[in-house]
Design a protein around this motif. Structure first.
Motif, short mmCIF file in Angstrom:
data_model
loop_
_atom_site.label_atom_id
_atom_site.label_comp_id
_atom_site.label_asym_id
_atom_site.label_seq_id
_atom_site.Cartn_x
_atom_site.Cartn_y
_atom_site.Cartn_z
N SER A 8 -8.41 15.02 7.66
CA SER A 8 -7.29 15.51 8.48
C SER A 8 -7.76 15.84 9.89
CB SER A 8 -6.67 16.75 7.82
OG SER A 8 -6.09 16.42 6.57
N ARG A 9 -8.93 16.42 10.02
CA ARG A 9 -9.46 16.69 11.36
C ARG A 9 -9.67 15.40 12.14
NH1 ARG A 9 -12.54 20.53 8.46
NH2 ARG A 9 -14.33 19.13 8.42
N LYS A 10 -10.18 14.38 11.45
CA LYS A 10 -10.37 13.09 12.11
C LYS A 10 -9.03 12.47 12.47
CE LYS A 10 -14.79 13.30 11.84
NZ LYS A 10 -15.58 13.53 13.08
N ARG A 11 -8.04 12.61 11.58
CA ARG A 11 -6.70 12.08 11.84
C ARG A 11 -6.07 12.71 13.07
NH1 ARG A 11 -2.35 13.86 8.84
NH2 ARG A 11 -3.26 15.88 9.37
N ASP A 12 -6.30 14.01 13.25
CA ASP A 12 -5.68 14.71 14.38
C ASP A 12 -6.18 14.17 15.72
OD1 ASP A 12 -4.35 16.21 12.53
OD2 ASP A 12 -5.67 17.96 12.68
N LEU B 189 0.84 -1.20 0.00
CA LEU B 189 0.00 0.00 0.00
C LEU B 189 0.87 1.25 0.00
CD1 LEU B 189 -2.69 -0.99 2.66
CD2 LEU B 189 -2.61 -1.55 0.23
N TYR B 190 0.29 2.33 -0.52
CA TYR B 190 1.01 3.60 -0.56
C TYR B 190 0.08 4.76 -0.24
CZ TYR B 190 2.98 7.90 -2.35
OH TYR B 190 3.40 9.19 -2.45
N GLY B 191 0.63 5.77 0.43
CA GLY B 191 -0.09 7.02 0.67
C GLY B 191 0.86 8.09 1.15
N ASN B 192 0.57 9.34 0.80
CA ASN B 192 1.39 10.42 1.35
C ASN B 192 0.52 11.36 2.16
OD1 ASN B 192 0.82 11.41 -1.72
ND2 ASN B 192 0.89 13.16 -0.36
N CYS B 193 1.16 12.05 3.09
CA CYS B 193 0.48 12.96 4.02
C CYS B 193 -0.65 12.21 4.73
CB CYS B 193 0.00 14.20 3.28
SG CYS B 193 1.37 15.13 2.56
N VAL B 194 -1.86 12.79 4.80
CA VAL B 194 -2.93 12.14 5.53
C VAL B 194 -3.35 10.83 4.88
CG1 VAL B 194 -4.80 13.32 4.31
CG2 VAL B 194 -5.17 12.56 6.66
N HIS B 195 -3.12 10.69 3.58
CA HIS B 195 -3.43 9.44 2.90
C HIS B 195 -2.50 8.32 3.37
CE1 HIS B 195 -5.79 12.10 0.43
NE2 HIS B 195 -4.70 12.74 0.06
N GLY B 196 -1.31 8.69 3.79
CA GLY B 196 -0.41 7.70 4.37
C GLY B 196 -0.93 7.20 5.71
N ASN B 197 -1.51 8.10 6.53
CA ASN B 197 -2.15 7.66 7.77
C ASN B 197 -3.27 6.67 7.47
OD1 ASN B 197 -1.50 10.89 8.40
ND2 ASN B 197 -0.96 9.51 10.06
N LEU B 198 -4.05 6.97 6.42
CA LEU B 198 -5.14 6.07 6.04
C LEU B 198 -4.60 4.72 5.57
CD1 LEU B 198 -7.43 8.58 4.12
CD2 LEU B 198 -8.07 7.31 6.18
N ALA B 199 -3.53 4.74 4.75
CA ALA B 199 -2.96 3.49 4.25
C ALA B 199 -2.47 2.63 5.40
CB ALA B 199 -1.83 3.79 3.27
N LEU B 200 -1.82 3.26 6.38
CA LEU B 200 -1.28 2.50 7.52
C LEU B 200 -2.41 1.88 8.34
CD1 LEU B 200 1.59 1.98 8.73
CD2 LEU B 200 1.03 3.77 10.39
N GLU B 201 -3.46 2.64 8.61
CA GLU B 201 -4.56 2.11 9.41
C GLU B 201 -5.34 1.06 8.62
OE1 GLU B 201 -4.97 2.53 12.51
OE2 GLU B 201 -6.83 1.38 12.67
#
Length: 920
Positions: free
Chosen positions: A838-842, A723-735
């Motif tokens: 991003s707000r949810k990620r924070d 999987l790949y993602g950058n910035c907040v999309h990276g948080n999503l990819a990891l989860e």
């Protein structure tokens, strides 16, 4: 009788200026691109001319005004993938003439109407300057009708007064043998467009947008039930009913408004909202109106489009006194006027309502109350006065104008003939007149006292009874907790929230309901959809406007054979758009340097040549001339292609090694999937796209990531997953990887770029030194991006309040950055989704990670001086599973590819070290 009505402007002279488009012009340009020659964008006006004046001097007057106002010598073209307006030095003008003095007087006005409609409905080509034409219709030696039409990208209602005054003044001067003496203009329209661009860049739209988002939150799409099935695509056919109001209407309106402490316009809005509530039976009412937008006196003498659409929302309970409705209208109108700077299209983008080609976003009904723009005035030997005109095309379902003219007040209701019968429109006009009469007679009367014409009282009752009966029948089923039924084009569709269904799979519930509910009330249902819950309005009622019946299943057929001529033409299009010398049927658009702006150019070519409208996603998924030729052939022959999940974009369908699945970052993923030692299969998953996908509600970040995991598994049913993602999309990819791992899947690795660990970010302000360093590092990085053309200056200002305090706006103006830097490709709906996630990620705190993670950290992220090398992930990811690599820059933007090969090599090295390089 003589007619000369089809003259065309001569070739324009050299280009003298170029400007960006204003917000309203941008909307006009977009609407014209959607439907070239859209007649609803033509502004049609009629003046009555009495007295003696030579036709030649009227023509010279128009020419003089065109020479004064650059906007009347403007064309609209696409440059570097974006629209601009260009002013040319000279546009010759020809006044068309029609002499109907021999037509019997009783038949003249009908002939005038025919001519005016023909003049108004002819389309404009925005690529040609001089978007104005006029016809003088002679009725008698001392009487004529001057009918003219201007494209809305150049003209608005207040421009009518300016044009009338200048035409009259100039024609009088020419009649008297002298030069017109009109004062020099302080500004031209292009100056306003530049000012507006700078004003928006100051960050003001964030505050304005927050108001509109709060004001229209959970608002239903308000519309009156039509008489006819709504066409799948909005039409522009329009007619008008006119209702003369009593002679004392004007004085009574002024007195009632003054007594209530409001303007006549606000008073009218209150009564119009009450009338709509009576007609619809709804107490949450929305309609649109237009504001002049001329906030500075220097704009008053200018011709141009300054208007903006406002959305007015009213509560309208039936038992509320009309005086209280007027009091609410005062608050509603004042709030809208205070925040009028937010362009309507930006409101739409921010709220991101479900897009429907058969409806105008947010507004189906429009209202205005005003005196006519044109002043009746004598100019030497002749006079000009306003004459009732018409709309060349329907913008809204219904558009009511209460107009004060020298001859008295009149109500004009324009209605879409594809939706409403004339009798219904007439009844609606009568209803609004009754609302005024009721309020004039008794300000304390309740809204329910407004008399409802019998036609309106009866219409729709049968349909409402059928919907109510169907909902009650559904609610009687033991597995249904709540039900809502909506009208489709030809039948009804149901949505149900289930009760406990035991072992019964949810996808079998609709059939079970139909089998076990013999009630005849369900006979008209085309289907039943299962939903977890209903969207709600601010009052808690089901927001039916958000519910959309799914498209009916289409039969699958084999794909179309490729048309050789079409394939050859598409190869030529690829070569032209990409600037390539050689293109084969298998050439990959994005491998050859294609990007989103070039995609739009390719789509335009396909649309213009074959009449097929594709979207950007389809080019990503059909990225070779051969694939596109098959798709376009299928669309042209109306063949039905197998339905695909819009959430999955298969960017590269063939390749070696582990497939790469990106969360949202399609362009970067495709570049990475291509840049390695060998291309790999590449896909992108998404769960939100404009009007489709998840609701931006209060669900936690973990649940959003779980939705991505579900789509990832659909794209690739079995692991191992890369999987790949950058910035907040990276948080999503990891989860999402954590969810897949929890469910037993193998995770080969997650590749992230510049992804901050949420708790590390939240703790940063506790260290003032690091916090200050991070802020300045981010500002310097973004300023470098602006200078490199990788970020717009306005986007920079939108991110940082500090830029306004430091005078960076003035610096950018001196450096010419605002004019020369290209804008980002990021669309408004994407920005809204990213902001939400991003707000949810924070607020999210990731659990420990025990699978391989490659974190690529680039120069946009601060390093050294106390910063964690992996920006906080060292405490979340096991040391033996985390690899952090620092690269100067990795960027995929339009035609730029920077550092992609370096990142692809690091990704392959990482997979080799983890033993996950083998093909899945």
């Amino acid at each position: 009788m003589s007619e000369d009505r089809h003259s065309q402007p001569a070739e324009a002279t050299e280009l003298v200026a170029e400007f960006p488009l204003s917000a309203t012009q941008t909307r006009c340009w977009f609407l014209d691109r959607m439907q070239p020659g859209n007649p609803s964008l033509n502004v049609a006006v009629r003046w009555e001319l009495r007295g003696q004046v030579q036709t030649a001097n009227i023509e010279r007057a128009f020419q003089h005004v065109i020479e004064r106002h650059e906007i009347l010598r403007t064309r609209f073209v696409e440059k570097d993938g974006a629209p601009v307006q260009q002013v040319v030095a000279d546009v010759p003008f020809k006044l068309d003439t029609v002499d109907i003095r021999t037509v019997p007087e009783a038949q003249q006005m009908a002939r005038v109407s025919d001519i005016a409609h023909e003049v108004a409905e002819r389309p404009f080509d925005l690529g040609q300057p001089g978007l104005i034409r006029a016809t003088l219709i002679r009725l008698a030696a001392d009487r004529a009708i001057l009918t003219f039409v201007v494209h809305q990208s150049c003209f608005d209602g207040a421009s009518i007064r300016v044009l009338g005054h200048e035409i009259g003044t100039a024609a009088q001067a020419f009649e008297e043998g002298r030069a017109p003496d009109l004062p020099d203009l302080p500004l031209q329209y292009g100056d306003f467009a530049l000012w507006q661009q700078d004003y928006f860049a100051s960050g003001v739209l964030e505050e304005e947008g927050a108001y509109w988002e709060a004001r229209l939150k959970d608002a239903p799409y308000f519309e009156l039930e039509p008489d006819k099935p709504r066409p799948p695509v909005k039409t522009t056919s329009v007619e008008q009913v006119n209702l003369d109001l009593p002679e004392d209407f004007g004085p009574r309106l002024a007195a009632a408004a003054q007594a209530a402490g409001v303007s006549p316009f606000t008073y009218g809005c209150a009564l119009f909202s009450a009338a709509l509530a009576r007609a619809s039976g709804r107490d949450d009412v929305l309609f649109g109106t237009q504001i002049a937008g001329r906030l500075d006196s220097d704009l008053d003498p200018m011709i141009g489009v300054f208007i903006n659409n406002l959305v007015l929302r009213f509560s309208a309970p039936a038992d509320r006194p009309l005086s209280a409705q007027v009091a609410e209208a005062k608050q509603v109108v004042e709030g809208a006027l205070t925040h009028q700077s937010m362009p309507f299209n930006r409101i739409v983008e921010r709220l991101n309502p479900r897009r429907d080609p058969s409806r105008t976003p947010l507004i189906s009904v429009n209202f205005n109350l005003q005196q006519v723009f044109m002043e009746t005035k004598t100019y030497g030997t002749f006079s000009l006065r306003s004459s009732p005109s018409h709309a060349p095309g329907a913008i809204y379902d219904l558009d009511l104008a209460v107009m004060g003219r020298p001859s008295g007040w009149q109500m004009n209701l324009e209605y879409s003939t594809s939706l409403f019968d004339r009798e219904t429109a007439q009844a609606l006009a009568e209803l609004v007149r009754g609302a005024f009469e009721t309020a004039f007679a008794d300000a304390e009367a309740p809204l329910s006292a407004i008399p409802l014409p019998a036609l309106l009282a009866e219409r729709g009752q049968d349909d409402r009874r059928r919907i109510s009966a169907a909902e009650h029948a559904l609610m009687r089923h033991p597995m249904v907790r709540e039900a809502a039924v909506i009208r489709t084009e030809d039948a009804l569709h149901a949505f149900v929230v289930p009760q406990a269904t035991g072992a019964l799979p949810l996808d079998e519930l609709p059939q079970k309901i139909m089998d076990e509910s013999p009630d005849a009330a369900l006979a008209d249902l085309t289907g039943i959809s299962i939903v977890a819950d209903f969207p709600r309005s601010s009052t808690g009622a089901v927001n039916r406007a958000v519910l959309a019946a799914p498209k009916r299943s289409a039969k699958q057929v084999r794909s179309e054979a490729m048309d050789p001529a079409m394939l050859e033409a598409l190869q030529d299009d690829f070569a032209e758009v990409l600037g390539a010398e050689t293109v084969t049927p298998a050439s990959h658009f994005f491998d050859m340097g294609g990007h989103s702006v070039l995609v739009l150019r390719l789509l335009t070519k396909i649309r213009d040549r074959w009449g097929v409208q594709l979207d950007v996603t389809q080019v990503y998924e059909h990225s070779t001339p051969a694939d596109l030729a098959r798709l376009v052939s299928a669309r042209r022959s109306h063949a039905v292609t197998p339905a695909e999940d819009w959430r999955i974009m298969r960017l590269r369908k063939e390749g070696q090694g582990l497939p790469l699945i990106a969360v949202n970052n399609a362009a970067t993923a495709l570049a990475l999937g291509t840049a390695g030692s060998a291309p790999r299969q590449t896909a992108c998953v998404r769960i939100f796209d404009a009007g489709r996908g998840i609701a931006l509600d209060d669900r936690p970040f973990e649940e959003i990531a779980a939705d991505y995991a579900q789509v990832i598994r659909k794209a690739q049913p079995e692991g191992p997953y890369l999987l790949y993602g950058n910035c907040v999309h990276g948080n999503l990819a990891l989860e999402a990887a954590r969810v897949l791992r929890r469910d037993g899947a193998e995770i080969a690795g997650v590749v992230m770029k510049d992804v901050w660990e949420p708790s590390y970010t939240s703790d940063l302000p506790k260290n003032p030194k690091l916090n200050r360093q991070e802020k300045w590092h981010g500002l310097r990085s973004r300023l470098r991006a602006v200078r490199a053309g990788e970020m717009s200056f306005s986007a920079l200002l939108g991110m940082y309040s500090i830029t306004r305090k430091l005078g960076i706006l003035q610096l950018g103006t001196r450096l010419g950055l605002i004019e020369r830097v290209k804008r980002s490709d990021l669309e408004e709906d994407q920005e809204r989704f990213i902001s939400h996630v991003s707000r949810k990620r924070d607020a999210y705190r990731p659990a420990p990670v025990d699978f391989p993670v490659l974190h690529v950290v680039t120069g946009i992220t601060p390093s050294g001086g106390g910063f964690s090398p992996s920006i906080g992930w060292e405490k979340i990811i096991a040391p033996e599973k985390l690899k952090t690599v620092r690269l100067p820059k990795v960027l995929v933007l339009r035609d730029k590819r920077v550092g992609v090969e370096d990142m692809a090599r690091e990704m392959e090295r990482f997979l080799g070290e983890t033993g996950a390089q083998a093909e899945a």
